[in-house]
Design an enzyme around this catalytic site. Structure first.
Site, PDB file in Angstrom:
ATOM      1  N   HIS A 218       0.820  -1.210   0.000  1.00 55.24           N
ATOM      2  CA  HIS A 218       0.000   0.000   0.000  1.00 55.24           C
ATOM      3  C   HIS A 218       0.856   1.263   0.000  1.00 55.24           C
ATOM      4  O   HIS A 218       0.439   2.301  -0.504  1.00 55.24           O
ATOM      5  CB  HIS A 218      -0.980   0.001   1.172  1.00 55.24           C
ATOM      6  CG  HIS A 218      -2.309   0.545   0.760  1.00 55.24           C
ATOM      7  ND1 HIS A 218      -3.252  -0.197   0.084  1.00 55.24           N
ATOM      8  CD2 HIS A 218      -2.823   1.789   0.841  1.00 55.24           C
ATOM      9  CE1 HIS A 218      -4.286   0.552  -0.199  1.00 55.24           C
ATOM     10  NE2 HIS A 218      -4.056   1.771   0.257  1.00 55.24           N
ATOM     11  N   CYS A 538      -9.511  -3.109 -11.060  1.00 54.22           N
ATOM     12  CA  CYS A 538      -9.173  -1.914 -10.274  1.00 54.22           C
ATOM     13  C   CYS A 538      -7.821  -2.041  -9.588  1.00 54.22           C
ATOM     14  O   CYS A 538      -7.420  -1.156  -8.843  1.00 54.22           O
ATOM     15  CB  CYS A 538     -10.253  -1.616  -9.236  1.00 54.22           C
ATOM     16  SG  CYS A 538     -10.406  -2.879  -7.954  1.00 54.22           S
TER      17      CYS A 538
END
Length: 600
Positions: A218, A538
């Site tokens: 992330h 996505c």
């Protein structure tokens, strides 16, 4: 001396600037920029903490003096005296004032920065006794940090005063001597929490480097959302790079060059200008519809973390938001009880409403909270997960179903925001039919609660993330209950190949072009098209131009990515003929080496 550190390229481009180190501490330390008018307040916080710690040490010294030699050895008194001396040392207090007043660091960040600088000086001492005093200094700083905990000012990001970047004509010993003009800063850290990343996202860094992380950790994803060059998994970068070193970050090659020579600076300055020109050329495509050569319309959507990101999405030409990572609304709230850390229904509703309004009538897909793995909700969760495998634990929908009250709060907020525009509700990490039933039941319950209150809410399309192989292999169950599917390739690759995507030691095995991964993606797209259901990608694969032609050939017509990648992907779409790509994509799927087939 010039040297290079190698890592993984995660955000493209070249950055040149002075190093800003984020130093690890044994207690959680906030990192943010203050406003110029807050300088004296931050210095006073340090001064107040120092006086309080000095009083603590003085009381301890008085107690030791009253004890007999059998109760308190003389070494203890000497140690306390050393701590008092270190506490009052001008090298510590003067350095902290410098970082606060010149760089606009908050007090805690300034303390840990100066600790690192002095600690390195201790490490270089020949006398072993003096080297050992580094531990005493660390203890003194920890005392100060504990004293300041809870007294931090409200986060207020503000650009620090900077000087200009070096050029090939500069004296490399001091490229900024005498000019006082702005210079870019680059961030160097062992690791960065998502909350820190959000904070730095609002500030002035030209690039960043971390010791750990993989291409789809992330940290890397948010780096791309900042649209700045970044390298992760650089192992020892935070130990080798010193505060204020000149650094070049090559986000294309995954290389960090420290203390570059004038010739190297000139070479990378040229590359930097070339990158700027390419971005300028791509910008001309912003208002051009994404239609292939054979007339296929392709939907290019944006991934966002906060409502304010819609500005960049619209500017990049996105036709909607394909992924609003709602968990970022929940992060960086490490104060008070757990209940006060979590945003309430009204706060979430206002955030989702701002996102809908920001997209000016275009659809917004909101993913329910996805914490866990490399996105712990807070420092407590992070410490708890240190010796576990959080990627396989209580995360995403599992976390939400384990806390129905929290989940219902979010669902009510999303449903209310849907009264202001088109919202699609996306559920992450589903794998079991029982989870689907529980989730749908709670959505119905949230509607019933709003009905009972007489609250206004809107209709939402329901979607599920396909990011676990078990989900990709049981699409029939999912398509019975959901209006659309969204393929989260980051986790799908991680779980299919049994690789922790945040672990740089196995990052070389993380392969989006692995035949098993491509087969799962292809089958999901094909099944959705057969049943007339919407399907998007996505994950990071959607924004990687190396995969655009393949995904088009597999039948994908909806891509969701960071806004900074939209124009590059649009360029590939405009050059593509999907009719010709279908046969080619089938050949890639059947190949033993898809990556080679794609390149050939």
């Amino acid at each position: 001396m010039t040297f290079a550190v190698h890592g993984l390229p995660v955000a493209r481009g070249i950055a040149i600037g002075r190093a800003v180190l984020v130093v690890s501490s044994r207690i959680d330390v906030a990192h943010y920029f203050i406003k110029p008018e807050e300088i004296e307040t931050e210095i006073d916080r340090v001064r107040t903490a120092r006086n309080a710690v000095a009083d603590e040490l003085a009381k301890l010294q008085a107690n030791v003096a009253q004890m007999g030699p059998n109760d308190a050895p003389h070494e203890l008194a000497a140690l306390l005296e050393v701590h008092q001396m270190l506490l009052q040392d001008e090298a510590l207090s003067g350095g902290v004032k410098h970082w606060i007043s010149e760089r606009l660091y908050n007090a805690e960040w300034a303390l840990t920065t100066q600790l690192e600088i002095i600690a390195r000086q201790f490490d270089e001492m020949e006398d072993p006794y003096l080297r050992e005093r580094k531990a005493d200094l660390e203890q003194v700083v920890e005392r100060l940090l504990h004293r300041m905990k809870g007294t931090a000012a409200v986060l207020a990001p503000s650009p620090p005063r900077r000087k200009r970047a070096a050029s090939a004509d500069d004296d490399n010993d001091d490229p900024t001597a005498g000019d006082g003009i702005d210079v870019p800063l680059v961030l160097i850290a062992h690791d960065l929490s998502p909350a820190d990343m959000l904070q730095f996202k609002k500030s002035v860094f030209a690039g960043f480097v971390t010791d750990v992380g993989g291409r789809t950790s992330h940290t890397a994803i948010v780096a791309r959302s900042m649209d700045i060059p970044a390298v992760v998994g650089a192992r020892t970068a935070s130990q080798l790079v010193r505060q204020d070193d000149w650094v070049i970050i090559d986000g294309d090659a995954g290389v960090v060059i420290v203390d570059p020579s004038p010739i190297i600076l000139a070479e990378y300055g040229f590359k930097q200008r070339q990158g700027d020109l390419e971005r300028g050329r791509l910008a001309r495509l912003r208002h051009k519809p994404a239609i292939t050569l054979d007339g296929q319309r392709v939907e290019l959507l944006a991934n966002i973390e906060m409502p304010e990101d819609t500005v960049g999405a619209v500017k990049a030409g996105a036709v909607g938001v394909g992924l609003f990572r709602s968990e970022f609304l929940f992060m960086g709230r490490d104060t008070g009880t757990r209940q006060t850390r979590l945003p309430d229904e009204e706060e979430q509703y206002q955030a989702y409403k701002r996102a809908v309004e920001g997209m000016q009538g275009m659809p917004v897909t909101i993913r329910t909270i996805d914490v866990g793995a490399d996105k712990p909700l807070d420092s407590i969760s992070a410490n708890k997960q240190e010796h576990l495998n959080p990627a396989l634990g209580l995360r995403a929908i599992r976390w939400s179903l384990a806390d129905p009250a929290m989940f219902l709060t979010q669902l009510r907020a999303i449903l209310r925001a849907a009264a202001h525009g088109e919202i699609h509700l996306l559920i992450p990490m589903l794998a079991h039919a029982s989870e689907i039933r529980q989730t749908l039941s709670l959505i119905d319950f949230a509607r019933a609660e709003l009905d009972n209150r007489g609250a206004v809410y809107g209709h939402v399309k329901l979607g599920a993330m396909i990011e676990i192989p078990a989900a990709a292999l049981t699409l029939r169950i999912f398509l019975k209950h959901f209006d659309f599917l969204s393929i989260g390739t980051n986790d799908l690759i991680q779980y299919t190949l049994a690789i922790d995507r945040a672990d740089e030691s196995v990052a070389h095995l993380y392969d989006p072009a692995h035949p098993a991964v491509l087969r799962l993606v292809a089958d999901t797209i094909a099944e959705c098209r057969r049943q007339g259901k919407g399907v998007a990608v996505c994950g990071e694969m959607a924004g990687d131009v190396a995969f655009t032609r393949l995904l088009l050939g597999l039948g994908l017509r909806s891509f969701s990515m960071h806004p900074s990648r939209i124009l590059a992907v649009k360029q590939e779409v405009l050059r593509a003929d999907t009719g010709k790509l279908e046969a080619w994509a089938k050949g890639v799927l059947e190949s033993d080496d898809p990556a080679a087939a794609m390149a050939g």
